[in-house]
Design an enzyme around this catalytic site. Structure first.
Site, short mmCIF file in Angstrom:
data_model
loop_
_atom_site.label_atom_id
_atom_site.label_comp_id
_atom_site.label_asym_id
_atom_site.label_seq_id
_atom_site.Cartn_x
_atom_site.Cartn_y
_atom_site.Cartn_z
N GLU A 1 13.01 3.41 2.18
CA GLU A 1 12.81 3.16 3.22
C GLU A 1 13.53 3.94 4.47
O GLU A 1 12.26 3.42 5.36
CB GLU A 1 10.95 2.80 3.22
N SER B 1 4.79 9.08 -2.20
CA SER B 1 5.68 9.16 -3.30
C SER B 1 5.45 7.51 -4.06
O SER B 1 5.32 7.59 -5.33
CB SER B 1 7.12 8.95 -3.53
N PHE C 1 0.88 -1.06 0.56
CA PHE C 1 0.05 -0.07 -0.69
C PHE C 1 0.78 1.51 -0.19
O PHE C 1 1.87 1.86 1.25
CB PHE C 1 -1.26 -0.10 1.41
#
Length: 212
Positions: free
Chosen positions: A120, A31, A27
């Site tokens: 991330e 960005s 999900f």
């Protein structure tokens, strides 16, 4: 390589439950909506209930630097201290976050997760989320999302809207201007016919600064 088992509306991923040979749904709410950057089999618009999207996470590696961090989106529960602290300072809205959920085929899971773990790395961890369609029906009950919680070192939290807007207007990093990230997200949400009051207020405030 990994897929994950089990899900609630939002639940921390237990790495010990990773299993090989399964597709994974990811999900995206920032960005990843407009720049996924990985191979996927299917993409669907969807909503996660009980959470809000906030530009409360500092970005020292993509849209800012360690000395001048930018601001990027994370997901927070409505009962989290950062959201409770908002009071009437920011827009209030239904506790839901619209984004895009991507199905990654089993043969690509390892490479995709490895690349996203790097992308991330500045404070984000994996959580399970339940993604629904506009009717409220469950699309995916065990999607994973990269979420920066309030305890990570780069979390900044609530600031006055004007302070956040100035920080975004002035920040840039290896991935480009911070404002570009915000504007692309705002445009992508509008294209999905989604109004996120927090994102819209920030986009309008940054545009006002840029036109001065």
């Amino acid at each position: 390589g990994a897929a994950w088992v089990g899900a609630e509306e939002m639940e921390e991923v237990d790495a010990s439950k990773r299993t090989d040979g399964q597709a994974v749904w990811i999900f995206g709410y920032g960005s990843l909506i407009w720049k996924p950057g990985f191979v996927y089999r299917k993409a669907l618009d969807g909503v996660v209930h009980g959470l809000v999207r906030r530009f409360y996470q500092g970005s020292t590696d993509h849209r800012g630097t360690p000395d001048a961090p930018g601001l990027v989106a994370t997901l927070l529960g409505v009962d989290s201290p950062a959201v409770r602290a908002e009071g009437q300072m920011l827009c209030t809205e239904n506790a839901e976050v619209w984004g895009r959920v991507f199905e990654v085929a089993s043969e690509h899971v390892r490479e995709v997760i490895d690349s996203l773990d790097i992308r991330e790395k500045d404070g984000y961890t994996l959580l399970h989320v339940t993604v629904r369609d506009r009717r409220g029906d469950v699309i995916v009950s065990n999607a994973v999302a990269y979420v920066a919680n309030e305890t990570n070192p780069s979390f900044i939290g609530m600031q006055p809207l004007g302070t956040m807007a100035r920080q975004i207007a002035e920040s840039a990093g290896p991935s480009g201007p911070n404002s570009e990230y915000l504007f692309h997200l705002h445009d992508a949400l509008l294209a999905m016919d989604v109004n996120d009051p927090h994102v819209a207020a920030l986009a309008n405030a940054v545009r006002a600064i840029n036109t001065k």
